[in-house]
Design an enzyme around this catalytic site. Structure first.
Site, PDB file in Angstrom:
ATOM      1  N   LYS A  74      17.550   2.793   0.297  1.00 31.84           N
ATOM      2  CA  LYS A  74      18.443   2.670   1.443  1.00 31.84           C
ATOM      3  C   LYS A  74      19.772   2.046   1.011  1.00 31.84           C
ATOM      4  O   LYS A  74      19.854   1.406  -0.033  1.00 31.84           O
ATOM      5  CB  LYS A  74      17.780   1.835   2.541  1.00 31.84           C
TER       6      LYS A  74
ATOM      7  N   ASP B  76      14.788  -1.259   0.370  1.00 29.38           N
ATOM      8  CA  ASP B  76      15.791  -1.383   1.429  1.00 29.38           C
ATOM      9  C   ASP B  76      16.761  -2.523   1.137  1.00 29.38           C
ATOM     10  O   ASP B  76      17.865  -2.301   0.679  1.00 29.38           O
ATOM     11  CB  ASP B  76      15.156  -1.483   2.814  1.00 29.38           C
TER      12      ASP B  76
ATOM     13  N   PHE C 139      14.359   3.496  10.054  1.00 32.19           N
ATOM     14  CA  PHE C 139      12.998   3.082   9.708  1.00 32.19           C
ATOM     15  C   PHE C 139      12.152   4.336   9.600  1.00 32.19           C
ATOM     16  O   PHE C 139      12.038   5.105  10.543  1.00 32.19           O
ATOM     17  CB  PHE C 139      12.425   2.139  10.766  1.00 32.19           C
TER      18      PHE C 139
ATOM     19  N   LYS D 107       0.805  -1.189   0.000  1.00 29.71           N
ATOM     20  CA  LYS D 107       0.000   0.000   0.000  1.00 29.71           C
ATOM     21  C   LYS D 107       0.857   1.266   0.000  1.00 29.71           C
ATOM     22  O   LYS D 107       0.388   2.359  -0.286  1.00 29.71           O
ATOM     23  CB  LYS D 107      -0.895   0.027   1.255  1.00 29.71           C
ATOM     24  N   GLY D 108       2.112   1.084   0.361  1.00 29.95           N
ATOM     25  CA  GLY D 108       2.956   2.235   0.656  1.00 29.95           C
ATOM     26  C   GLY D 108       3.156   3.221  -0.468  1.00 29.95           C
ATOM     27  O   GLY D 108       3.371   4.404  -0.230  1.00 29.95           O
TER      28      GLY D 108
ATOM     29  N   ASP E  27       4.228   3.118   6.444  1.00 23.09           N
ATOM     30  CA  ASP E  27       3.552   2.893   7.716  1.00 23.09           C
ATOM     31  C   ASP E  27       4.395   2.102   8.704  1.00 23.09           C
ATOM     32  O   ASP E  27       5.416   1.500   8.357  1.00 23.09           O
ATOM     33  CB  ASP E  27       2.255   2.115   7.466  1.00 23.09           C
TER      34      ASP E  27
ATOM     35  N   GLU F  40       7.723   2.041  -6.582  1.00 20.16           N
ATOM     36  CA  GLU F  40       7.925   1.588  -5.205  1.00 20.16           C
ATOM     37  C   GLU F  40       8.020   2.782  -4.263  1.00 20.16           C
ATOM     38  O   GLU F  40       8.419   3.879  -4.669  1.00 20.16           O
ATOM     39  CB  GLU F  40       9.224   0.779  -5.108  1.00 20.16           C
ATOM     40  N   ASP F  41       7.682   2.537  -3.002  1.00 21.51           N
ATOM     41  CA  ASP F  41       7.866   3.571  -1.992  1.00 21.51           C
ATOM     42  C   ASP F  41       9.302   3.593  -1.494  1.00 21.51           C
ATOM     43  O   ASP F  41       9.953   4.624  -1.473  1.00 21.51           O
ATOM     44  CB  ASP F  41       6.875   3.402  -0.832  1.00 21.51           C
TER      45      ASP F  41
END
Length: 203
Positions: A154, A126, A175, A66-67, A182, A122-123
């Site tokens: 990241k 990482d 984070f 959902k990000g 979220d 993508e949000d």
């Protein structure tokens, strides 16, 4: 313009919060995010303009729920070309602050992507494990082209050897939450991106 490098966070300038005390610091303000998205939109438009004219098809944005929903909405408006949306949900996160590396499809695409120019949105990338799996999966469906745009990257993602065509910001390994990201389904509604106070996820 190159990828924006974000090395440190700042103290929130506006203490009035939806989540009092939960945000340790602001990493990216709403203004920084929107300015970078405008740049990405122009770059993507320049790169796909000829392909759109050649194929007569709209650029297909595949968004990982959902990000990335807020990001892809703003990004689509910044791209000076017609775009279409498709949504996919894959999971490698539980209620923790790191990627598990275990990927499963929660929602697949609703259409065939064969012969389409596809941009995965993508949000945050990482570890790169989820994205690497997603690229392999979608490439078997024979799109005309397959590229990736992520708002955040990241440091560990660089070791995953995943080709990311468009990166909004390189950020530290903190984070982060806000602007769609979220922790336990909270903080998505913040207009900025911030680091979470450790007490929240160490409870």
């Amino acid at each position: 313009m190159g990828v924006a490098q974000i090395s440190s966070a700042i103290t929130p300038a506006q203490p009035a919060e939806l989540y009092p005390g939960d945000i340790k610091s602001v990493l990216l303000t709403a203004e920084q995010i929107q300015a970078r998205i405008a740049e990405l939109g122009r770059e993507i438009g320049d790169n796909y303009r000829d392909a759109a004219a050649e194929t007569g098809q709209d650029l297909l944005l595949i968004t990982v729920l959902k990000g990335a929903v807020i990001f892809v909405t703003d990004l689509a408006r910044a791209i000076p070309l017609p775009t279409q949306f498709e949504f996919m949900a894959v999971s490698s996160y539980g209620s923790s602050t790191s990627s598990s590396g275990v990927v499963r499809i929660l929602k697949d695409l609703d259409r065939d992507i064969q012969g389409r120019d596809v941009l995965i949105v993508e949000d945050v990338v990482d570890s790169g494990l989820t994205l690497s799996w997603l690229l392999r999966n979608l490439s078997t469906r024979h799109p005309r082209s397959l590229r990736v745009c992520t708002l955040l990257r990241k440091p560990d993602a660089r070791g995953a050897h995943v080709d990311i065509a468009y990166v909004g910001f390189d950020i530290p390994n903190d984070f982060v939450v806000g602007y769609g990201l979220d922790y336990d389904e909270r903080y998505r509604d913040l207009s900025y991106i911030g680091t979470l106070d450790p007490r929240v996820y160490q409870q």
